[in-house]
Design a protein around this motif. Sequence first.
Motif, mmCIF file in Angstrom:
data_model
loop_
_atom_site.group_PDB
_atom_site.id
_atom_site.type_symbol
_atom_site.label_atom_id
_atom_site.label_comp_id
_atom_site.label_asym_id
_atom_site.label_seq_id
_atom_site.Cartn_x
_atom_site.Cartn_y
_atom_site.Cartn_z
ATOM 1 N N LYS A 104 0.476 -1.147 -0.370
ATOM 2 C CA LYS A 104 0.286 -0.162 0.540
ATOM 3 C C LYS A 104 0.739 1.411 -0.177
ATOM 4 O O LYS A 104 0.520 2.123 -0.837
ATOM 5 C CB LYS A 104 -0.989 -0.266 1.642
ATOM 6 C CG LYS A 104 -2.046 -0.958 1.340
ATOM 7 C CD LYS A 104 -2.887 -1.141 2.225
ATOM 8 C CE LYS A 104 -2.030 -0.838 4.374
ATOM 9 N NZ LYS A 104 -1.086 -2.801 4.593
ATOM 10 N N THR A 105 2.136 1.135 0.873
ATOM 11 C CA THR A 105 2.576 2.816 1.144
ATOM 12 C C THR A 105 3.337 2.229 -0.596
ATOM 13 O O THR A 105 3.544 3.374 -0.369
ATOM 14 C CB THR A 105 3.538 2.248 1.994
ATOM 15 O OG1 THR A 105 2.956 1.936 3.369
ATOM 16 C CG2 THR A 105 5.043 2.922 2.050
ATOM 17 N N THR A 106 4.337 1.836 -0.824
ATOM 18 C CA THR A 106 5.182 1.206 -2.190
ATOM 19 C C THR A 106 3.800 1.936 -2.791
ATOM 20 O O THR A 106 4.325 2.861 -3.714
ATOM 21 C CB THR A 106 4.916 0.334 -2.353
ATOM 22 O OG1 THR A 106 5.701 -0.335 -1.523
ATOM 23 C CG2 THR A 106 6.084 0.373 -3.498
ATOM 24 N N PHE A 142 2.844 10.801 5.699
ATOM 25 C CA PHE A 142 4.007 9.849 5.639
ATOM 26 C C PHE A 142 3.156 9.233 7.021
ATOM 27 O O PHE A 142 2.176 9.619 7.825
ATOM 28 C CB PHE A 142 5.113 9.788 5.913
ATOM 29 C CG PHE A 142 5.164 10.881 4.308
ATOM 30 C CD1 PHE A 142 5.997 9.779 4.025
ATOM 31 C CD2 PHE A 142 5.768 12.087 4.796
ATOM 32 C CE1 PHE A 142 6.459 10.656 3.031
ATOM 33 C CE2 PHE A 142 6.489 12.791 3.278
ATOM 34 C CZ PHE A 142 6.948 12.150 2.104
ATOM 35 N N GLN A 143 3.228 7.472 6.460
ATOM 36 C CA GLN A 143 2.448 6.739 7.996
ATOM 37 C C GLN A 143 3.128 7.083 9.241
ATOM 38 O O GLN A 143 2.266 6.680 10.272
ATOM 39 C CB GLN A 143 2.927 5.523 7.648
ATOM 40 C CG GLN A 143 2.344 3.740 8.073
ATOM 41 C CD GLN A 143 2.999 2.659 7.291
ATOM 42 O OE1 GLN A 143 3.184 2.853 6.448
ATOM 43 N NE2 GLN A 143 1.679 1.904 8.074
ATOM 44 N N ALA A 144 4.554 8.177 9.523
ATOM 45 C CA ALA A 144 4.499 8.291 10.769
ATOM 46 C C ALA A 144 4.982 10.262 10.709
ATOM 47 O O ALA A 144 4.985 10.516 9.238
ATOM 48 C CB ALA A 144 6.596 7.881 10.500
ATOM 49 N N MET A 218 -2.914 10.210 1.737
ATOM 50 C CA MET A 218 -2.931 9.887 3.736
ATOM 51 C C MET A 218 -2.369 8.900 3.386
ATOM 52 O O MET A 218 -3.141 7.131 2.418
ATOM 53 C CB MET A 218 -3.643 10.213 4.059
ATOM 54 C CG MET A 218 -4.344 11.257 3.611
ATOM 55 S SD MET A 218 -5.888 12.167 4.463
ATOM 56 C CE MET A 218 -5.457 13.108 5.712
ATOM 57 N N ASP A 219 -1.073 8.114 4.372
ATOM 58 C CA ASP A 219 -0.662 6.580 4.606
ATOM 59 C C ASP A 219 -1.141 6.417 6.152
ATOM 60 O O ASP A 219 -0.041 7.098 7.126
ATOM 61 C CB ASP A 219 0.782 6.277 4.433
ATOM 62 C CG ASP A 219 1.238 5.526 4.456
ATOM 63 O OD1 ASP A 219 0.570 3.975 4.934
ATOM 64 O OD2 ASP A 219 2.256 5.066 3.793
ATOM 65 N N GLU A 220 -1.998 5.774 6.069
ATOM 66 C CA GLU A 220 -3.027 5.441 7.558
ATOM 67 C C GLU A 220 -2.707 6.836 8.248
ATOM 68 O O GLU A 220 -2.285 6.630 9.686
ATOM 69 C CB GLU A 220 -1.861 4.696 7.990
ATOM 70 C CG GLU A 220 -2.063 3.127 7.375
ATOM 71 C CD GLU A 220 -1.096 2.101 8.018
ATOM 72 O OE1 GLU A 220 -1.650 2.009 9.850
ATOM 73 O OE2 GLU A 220 -0.823 1.018 7.589
ATOM 74 N N PRO A 221 -3.397 7.933 7.921
ATOM 75 C CA PRO A 221 -2.775 8.897 9.233
ATOM 76 C C PRO A 221 -3.651 9.216 9.762
ATOM 77 O O PRO A 221 -3.348 9.548 10.933
ATOM 78 C CB PRO A 221 -3.592 9.759 8.328
ATOM 79 C CG PRO A 221 -4.550 9.180 7.134
ATOM 80 C CD PRO A 221 -4.026 8.035 7.709
HETATM 81 MG MG MG Z 1 2.795 1.413 4.739
#
Ligand code: MG
Lengths: 316, 294
Positions: A104-106, A142-144, A218-221
Amino acid sequence: MAGLDPAIRNSARSLDARIKSGHDKGGEWSRRPVEGIGRWLLAADVPEVQAVTEGSTAATVVEIRDLSLVFQTGDGPVAALADIDLAIGRGEFVSFIGPSGCGKTTLLRVIADLEQPTGGTIVVNGVSPNEARLARAYGYVFQAPALYPWRNVARNVTLPLEIIGFDPGLRAARAAKYLAMVGLEGFERKFPWQLSGGMQQRVSIARALGFEPDLLLMDEPFGALDEITRDRLNEQLLRLHEATGKTVVFVTHSIAEAVFLSSRIVVMSPRPGRIVETIDSDLARGRTLDARESPRFLDIAHKVRAALRAGHSYDD
Amino acid sequence: MTTKSLVAGRALPLATVLLFVGVLWYLGAIFLNAPRVREQLDRGPQAWTTADLIAGTWSMERPVLPTPDQVLAEFWKTTAGTKIASKRNLLYHAWITASATGLGFILGGLLGIGLAVGIVHVRTLDRSLMPWIIASQTIPILAIGPMIIIVLGNIGVTGVIPKAIISGYLSFFPVTIGMVKGLRSPDPLQLDLMRTYNASASQVFRKLRWPSSMPFLFASLKVSVAISLIGAIVGELPSGATAGLGARLLSGSYYGQTIQIWSALLMAALLGMAMVYGVGGIERIALRRMGTRP
Ligand SMILES: [Mg+2]
Ligand SMILES: Nc1ncnc2c1ncn2[C@@H]1O[C@H](COP(=O)(O)OP(=O)(O)OP(=O)(O)O)[C@@H](O)[C@H]1O
């Protein structure tokens, strides 16, 4: 912003000038109850933001064909993505859901030109992801949190605005507006280490919203947030999306969140990351959190769950 | 926690170490100075006791190892006991050396930062420059120090500049090494963020790389300032200089004035400490202003 044509840029600036002169007197925002802020602010935004989106008329924001990505690592190649076909229309809210490590992130990073695909084609806003990035086409969460520890909260939010070249008054107004939206008014002068993980993540959301990009990645915001805050931000994001017509690509692990927010849910499976199924989610516009108890909601959630299971067995 | 207990907490270990070193030092003075004192006493008319011997070793005019009280007395005499502008005042010499050190530190710091910026931003510099930088530090400064002074003297550059150049030549190295690491210290996500904004290289530098490198900068500046002092003192040795702590060391060793050497060393140590603590103070202020967690 700098990459857009000057007319659009000016209209976006005048919008902020207006917001600032009209509403920024005496800290009016900070006194409003948090729930109402998003809606109230966004109501003011609607006409202008639509003027912004008129600039580029193509209906498809992201178009991906037969895309694959193989990472070359120390112990052999890792196929992170394979056979990805996906088109995301303007104004859609698309969620990626799937087990950890399914890419997903990729995929989100490929759209953002932070990762280069090894096969297939991808077009963003009618141009290559690289050109889209150079034109500052998207805001990325980002996820972080990825905050800069030497900047306080307000200055973290204004970072992109400084880089793009907004003037100081406008930057402050934007920071105040979006920090209020994520429920962090009063924290402007705190430094990241003084905030909890969830608060840091909300700062990073405000930072991505601050320059008002038409495309939000939005990555797992909301991954690090408590249930109540998460619900509230879900609702506010939905209002933002409905009011501004932004295109949102959203990664989540939560079926409920995906169904509640999305117009389309992309279910992925790992090794290599593929799209198992794309499920339309058509809850009514203006829905509230109560919609999560409706039969329609449960029906879609059931479909997503079934697709996720299918993805897992695919793997065996 | 009261200030009193804090002081007590630090004072006790410090005093213990001081006592231990002091005892060793006085014992060392006895052993090292005894042969010459014994010779003298033997030549004398009377018989002598061990107490005479010990007293003798602790009060020679040109001892092999002077005692701490001799050094402190000399130190006091040549600082507080002499006119400040006089050439006999150790503070005057300390000032001469400190100014060369300061200038060399600034030169070395700027050169070090400049090289690091180049290395981080220009790929070819990364490959081509580093070997030369490392090689420059393998040449003994005692070998090229005199050459620098002679060459610069020939073109009419004398005084503080040649010393500062030697000092800077030594002190840029830790800054380069530290800053290359510091400027590369932002994590990939922080760099990706800049990429999403299409930030220019100079914006990435100003808003990310430079602030990220601050802890590295100050750590290397502390090393660098101490080395700058060594460079300045070394620069004073071959120049035939009459002023500066290096000159004091040299003239002390010409005339066997060990007490003068030791008090110059004491001054150099104090100067070095003051400079390192000074950099530490600036570091604390800078990091506090950057909002770093205390
Ligand atoms: Mg991810
Ligand atoms: N830079 C990289 N180099 C090598 N392999 C990578 C890299 N980034 C990701 N991968 C691999 O690609 C796959 C997909 O990773 P990705 O981060 O996209 O997963 P994800 O779906 O976002 O997972 P999560 O839900 O845990 O965040 C994983 O197997 C991962 O190990």
